[in-house]
Design a protein around this motif. Structure first.
Motif, PDB file in Angstrom:
ATOM      1  N   TRP A  95       0.642  -1.237   0.074  1.00 52.28           N
ATOM      2  CA  TRP A  95      -0.084  -0.020  -0.066  1.00 52.28           C
ATOM      3  C   TRP A  95       0.798   1.203   0.001  1.00 52.28           C
ATOM      4  O   TRP A  95       0.686   2.263  -0.567  1.00 52.28           O
ATOM      5  CB  TRP A  95      -0.953   0.118   1.163  1.00 52.28           C
ATOM      6  CG  TRP A  95      -2.038   1.034   1.334  1.00 52.28           C
ATOM      7  CD1 TRP A  95      -3.110   1.070   0.520  1.00 52.28           C
ATOM      8  CD2 TRP A  95      -2.012   2.348   2.279  1.00 52.28           C
ATOM      9  NE1 TRP A  95      -3.726   2.216   0.841  1.00 52.28           N
ATOM     10  CE2 TRP A  95      -3.097   2.982   1.873  1.00 52.28           C
ATOM     11  CE3 TRP A  95      -1.248   2.606   3.173  1.00 52.28           C
ATOM     12  CZ2 TRP A  95      -3.315   4.250   2.505  1.00 52.28           C
ATOM     13  CZ3 TRP A  95      -1.483   3.804   3.770  1.00 52.28           C
ATOM     14  CH2 TRP A  95      -2.506   4.520   3.490  1.00 52.28           C
ATOM     15  N   LEU A  96       2.006   1.274   0.857  1.00 47.78           N
ATOM     16  CA  LEU A  96       2.791   2.561   0.836  1.00 47.78           C
ATOM     17  C   LEU A  96       4.148   2.036   0.798  1.00 47.78           C
ATOM     18  O   LEU A  96       4.628   1.063   1.754  1.00 47.78           O
ATOM     19  CB  LEU A  96       2.534   3.251   2.417  1.00 47.78           C
ATOM     20  CG  LEU A  96       3.702   4.404   2.397  1.00 47.78           C
ATOM     21  CD1 LEU A  96       3.362   5.301   1.507  1.00 47.78           C
ATOM     22  CD2 LEU A  96       3.477   4.880   3.825  1.00 47.78           C
ATOM     23  N   GLU A 197       0.685   1.264  -4.106  1.00 44.45           N
ATOM     24  CA  GLU A 197      -0.523   2.528  -4.068  1.00 44.45           C
ATOM     25  C   GLU A 197       0.365   3.734  -3.897  1.00 44.45           C
ATOM     26  O   GLU A 197      -0.387   4.535  -4.769  1.00 44.45           O
ATOM     27  CB  GLU A 197      -1.573   2.292  -3.054  1.00 44.45           C
ATOM     28  CG  GLU A 197      -2.360   0.946  -3.162  1.00 44.45           C
ATOM     29  CD  GLU A 197      -3.209   0.760  -4.538  1.00 44.45           C
ATOM     30  OE1 GLU A 197      -3.712   1.980  -4.762  1.00 44.45           O
ATOM     31  OE2 GLU A 197      -3.525  -0.253  -4.972  1.00 44.45           O
ATOM     32  N   TYR A 198       1.113   3.954  -3.085  1.00 49.32           N
ATOM     33  CA  TYR A 198       1.496   5.340  -2.712  1.00 49.32           C
ATOM     34  C   TYR A 198       3.146   5.045  -2.920  1.00 49.32           C
ATOM     35  O   TYR A 198       3.575   3.905  -1.999  1.00 49.32           O
ATOM     36  CB  TYR A 198       0.969   5.937  -1.642  1.00 49.32           C
ATOM     37  CG  TYR A 198      -0.476   6.233  -1.597  1.00 49.32           C
ATOM     38  CD1 TYR A 198      -0.923   7.359  -2.161  1.00 49.32           C
ATOM     39  CD2 TYR A 198      -1.288   5.472  -1.195  1.00 49.32           C
ATOM     40  CE1 TYR A 198      -1.967   7.661  -2.191  1.00 49.32           C
ATOM     41  CE2 TYR A 198      -2.657   5.754  -1.461  1.00 49.32           C
ATOM     42  CZ  TYR A 198      -3.155   6.958  -1.787  1.00 49.32           C
ATOM     43  OH  TYR A 198      -4.521   7.079  -1.892  1.00 49.32           O
ATOM     44  N   LEU A 220      -4.442   9.784   3.733  1.00 48.15           N
ATOM     45  CA  LEU A 220      -4.484   9.003   2.600  1.00 48.15           C
ATOM     46  C   LEU A 220      -5.915   8.268   2.588  1.00 48.15           C
ATOM     47  O   LEU A 220      -6.522   8.331   1.598  1.00 48.15           O
ATOM     48  CB  LEU A 220      -3.612   7.937   2.245  1.00 48.15           C
ATOM     49  CG  LEU A 220      -1.969   8.621   2.241  1.00 48.15           C
ATOM     50  CD1 LEU A 220      -1.123   7.540   2.208  1.00 48.15           C
ATOM     51  CD2 LEU A 220      -2.122   9.672   0.977  1.00 48.15           C
ATOM     52  N   SER A 225      -9.228  11.356   0.030  1.00 44.29           N
ATOM     53  CA  SER A 225     -10.430  10.810  -0.677  1.00 44.29           C
ATOM     54  C   SER A 225     -11.332  12.083  -0.976  1.00 44.29           C
ATOM     55  O   SER A 225     -11.979  11.674  -2.077  1.00 44.29           O
ATOM     56  CB  SER A 225     -11.034   9.836   0.017  1.00 44.29           C
ATOM     57  OG  SER A 225     -11.634  10.689   1.450  1.00 44.29           O
ATOM     58  N   ARG A 230      -7.479  14.526  -4.246  1.00 35.62           N
ATOM     59  CA  ARG A 230      -7.146  13.105  -4.592  1.00 35.62           C
ATOM     60  C   ARG A 230      -6.456  13.177  -5.865  1.00 35.62           C
ATOM     61  O   ARG A 230      -5.530  12.228  -5.872  1.00 35.62           O
ATOM     62  CB  ARG A 230      -8.508  12.559  -5.097  1.00 35.62           C
ATOM     63  CG  ARG A 230      -8.444  11.182  -5.438  1.00 35.62           C
ATOM     64  CD  ARG A 230      -9.709  10.657  -5.948  1.00 35.62           C
ATOM     65  NE  ARG A 230     -11.049  10.756  -5.144  1.00 35.62           N
ATOM     66  CZ  ARG A 230     -12.036  11.483  -5.633  1.00 35.62           C
ATOM     67  NH1 ARG A 230     -12.009  11.775  -6.874  1.00 35.62           N
ATOM     68  NH2 ARG A 230     -12.963  11.520  -4.481  1.00 35.62           N
ATOM     69  N   ASP A 231      -6.393  14.055  -6.739  1.00 36.01           N
ATOM     70  CA  ASP A 231      -5.466  14.006  -7.825  1.00 36.01           C
ATOM     71  C   ASP A 231      -4.145  14.854  -7.907  1.00 36.01           C
ATOM     72  O   ASP A 231      -3.708  15.164  -8.954  1.00 36.01           O
ATOM     73  CB  ASP A 231      -6.436  14.367  -9.166  1.00 36.01           C
ATOM     74  CG  ASP A 231      -7.464  13.570  -9.466  1.00 36.01           C
ATOM     75  OD1 ASP A 231      -7.357  12.065  -9.078  1.00 36.01           O
ATOM     76  OD2 ASP A 231      -8.350  13.741  -9.882  1.00 36.01           O
ATOM     77  N   TYR A 234       1.877  15.851  -6.073  1.00 35.60           N
ATOM     78  CA  TYR A 234       2.496  15.244  -4.948  1.00 35.60           C
ATOM     79  C   TYR A 234       1.968  15.985  -3.636  1.00 35.60           C
ATOM     80  O   TYR A 234       1.398  17.056  -3.956  1.00 35.60           O
ATOM     81  CB  TYR A 234       4.187  15.577  -5.270  1.00 35.60           C
ATOM     82  CG  TYR A 234       4.409  17.085  -5.479  1.00 35.60           C
ATOM     83  CD1 TYR A 234       4.706  17.764  -4.421  1.00 35.60           C
ATOM     84  CD2 TYR A 234       4.484  17.666  -6.682  1.00 35.60           C
ATOM     85  CE1 TYR A 234       5.128  19.111  -4.579  1.00 35.60           C
ATOM     86  CE2 TYR A 234       5.074  18.886  -7.023  1.00 35.60           C
ATOM     87  CZ  TYR A 234       5.089  19.640  -5.935  1.00 35.60           C
ATOM     88  OH  TYR A 234       5.527  20.888  -6.145  1.00 35.60           O
ATOM     89  N   SER A 332       0.927   9.154  -5.481  1.00 42.23           N
ATOM     90  CA  SER A 332       0.082   8.121  -5.487  1.00 42.23           C
ATOM     91  C   SER A 332       0.918   7.485  -6.768  1.00 42.23           C
ATOM     92  O   SER A 332       1.825   8.125  -7.488  1.00 42.23           O
ATOM     93  CB  SER A 332      -1.195   8.569  -6.008  1.00 42.23           C
ATOM     94  OG  SER A 332      -1.340   9.252  -7.267  1.00 42.23           O
ATOM     95  N   SER A 334      -0.247   6.548  -9.917  1.00 40.77           N
ATOM     96  CA  SER A 334      -0.761   7.512 -11.051  1.00 40.77           C
ATOM     97  C   SER A 334      -0.128   8.924 -11.070  1.00 40.77           C
ATOM     98  O   SER A 334       0.480   9.186 -12.049  1.00 40.77           O
ATOM     99  CB  SER A 334      -2.281   7.578 -11.033  1.00 40.77           C
ATOM    100  OG  SER A 334      -2.815   8.572  -9.932  1.00 40.77           O
ATOM    101  N   SER A 335       0.115   9.706  -9.984  1.00 42.21           N
ATOM    102  CA  SER A 335       0.670  11.050  -9.915  1.00 42.21           C
ATOM    103  C   SER A 335       2.213  10.578 -10.028  1.00 42.21           C
ATOM    104  O   SER A 335       2.816  11.482 -10.881  1.00 42.21           O
ATOM    105  CB  SER A 335       0.510  11.657  -8.464  1.00 42.21           C
ATOM    106  OG  SER A 335       1.019  11.126  -7.609  1.00 42.21           O
TER     107      SER A 335
END
Length: 398
Positions: A95-96, A197-198, A220, A225, A230-231, A234, A332, A334-335
């Motif tokens: 997760w992290l 995930e992160y 997180l 959320s 969320r997006d 950083y 995250s 994606s980021s």
């Protein structure tokens, strides 16, 4: 004989006059109490540099050497695990993922051991909530075998090396571009190897605070959320204490400062009205205490005011990001991929280091980023050097 009427100046000087009382409070607070109690607070306007800076610097250096030796003994006391039992060697899709970027530094401080030992201990103490957290050490020393602390840590956690074998530093590359390429390598390797995930990308002189994992868990799972958070490209977990003042070129803090004045102005105004036997508040009194509170918080130091937020994870503040610096950055998955794509298109140089490059992307690419207050890591190098310039708007690199 009838008494002579009291002259205006006489009425003004009576102790029962609110003007006299508030003037006395101002003089006692800012001229006596604050200077006497805040003269050793490094990030306060009352800090007496000529008296305390040199001995405080020597004490920080001594303490840092002791912390380095303690970190070395921490790993020496641990029983060396088998390869399959290393922290993070066989667990994928955490997760992290905590990726520590390390390079050879002065050996007496054992920077990376301080960071790694704190993360290692905190993960052990965290228990089930952190069972999906892992640590990766990213060695960006050009001669990875010469980094003795990284070699020691390879017995306890997974390690990747940027250089070695056929991989060499490009001839003529400037230091700022090398740091950026090291950074992107460690971020990309984190994604490729673990698919987390992160990713928490931490430099090897950023020691985590004790409460870092509960706060990250709250941020997180609860705060981030929300759609507007969320997006984010950083999230910074550190901003230099010397740049955290209200009188700084960061407009969002002015709103916070005004909020501090409104809250404490009303609160202290009510207390004054009760103590003086008045039946109601009057706006000049509230205005006085608002300005009084704002000045007090700024002069004593916003950094110390922020420390009150450590009482509980929900009290931590999340605000729009500021430019400097990159000791601890949260992405995250994606980021992180977006940031990698952006950074590979840029070339860093003096005056345009990786922190400036990341910040410039927010405007150019229409991205958002945030910083957590108070800091979730302590920058060891800054405590050793103790650079505390009097100009709060100076954005030197840490």
């Amino acid at each position: 004989m009838l008494p002579r009427p009291l002259q205006p100046w006489g009425r003004l000087c009576r102790w029962s006059n609110p003007f006299v009382q508030l003037l006395a409070l101002t003089v006692v607070t800012f001229g006596v109490l604050a200077p006497l109690t805040c003269d050793q607070l490094l990030y306060s306007y009352y800090f007496i540099r000529s008296w305390y800076l040199n001995p405080m610097s020597q004490e920080f250096v001594k303490q840092n050497q002791e912390d380095g030796l303690s970190a070395l003994r921490y790993f020496e006391r641990l029983q060396t695990p088998n390869t399959s039992e290393r922290l993070g060697s066989e667990v994928f899709h955490p997760w992290l993922l905590i990726t520590i970027i390390t390079v050879q530094r002065p050996p007496e401080f054992h920077y990376v051991l301080q960071v790694a030992s704190r993360f290692h201990r905190l993960l052990q103490e965290c228990g089930p909530p952190c069972r999906h957290h892992q640590i990766l050490l990213c060695n960006v020393e050009t001669d990875p075998g010469s980094h003795q602390d990284a070699q020691l840590l390879s017995n306890f956690m997974a390690v990747v090396n940027h250089y070695g074998g056929h991989k060499k530093v490009e001839p003529g590359m400037n230091q700022f571009e090398k740091e950026k390429q090291d950074y992107t390598y460690c971020l990309e390797k984190s994604l490729q190897t673990y698919d987390p995930e992160y990713v928490l990308l931490v430099e090897d002189d950023a020691v985590p605070e004790e409460e870092i994992f509960p706060v990250l868990q709250h941020l997180l799972q609860t705060r981030f959320s929300k759609a507007h958070l969320r997006d984010a490209l950083y999230v910074k977990l550190y901003h230099p204490e010397r740049l955290q003042r209200y009188i700084n070129p960061e407009p969002m803090r002015i709103l916070e400062w005004l909020g501090v004045g409104m809250f404490f102005g009303s609160l202290l105004g009510l207390a004054y009205a009760w103590a003086s036997g008045r039946s109601s508040l009057v706006w000049p009194i509230v205005l006085f205490f608002a300005v009084y509170s704002m000045l007090l918080v700024e002069l004593v130091g916003r950094h110390y005011f922020l420390e009150l937020r450590r009482l509980a994870p929900p009290l931590y503040n999340v605000v729009p990001v500021t430019e400097c610096c990159t000791p601890a950055m949260l992405f995250s998955a994606s980021s992180a991929r977006r940031a990698l794509g952006y950074l590979k298109e840029l070339r860093c140089r003096r005056g345009f280091a990786k922190d400036t490059a990341l910040y410039s992307l927010l405007r150019v690419r229409g991205e958002r980023a945030f910083v957590v207050e108070p800091n979730l890591v302590r920058h060891v190098k800054r405590n050793v050097l103790l650079i505390a310039p009097t100009n709060p708007s100076r954005k030197g690199k840490d």
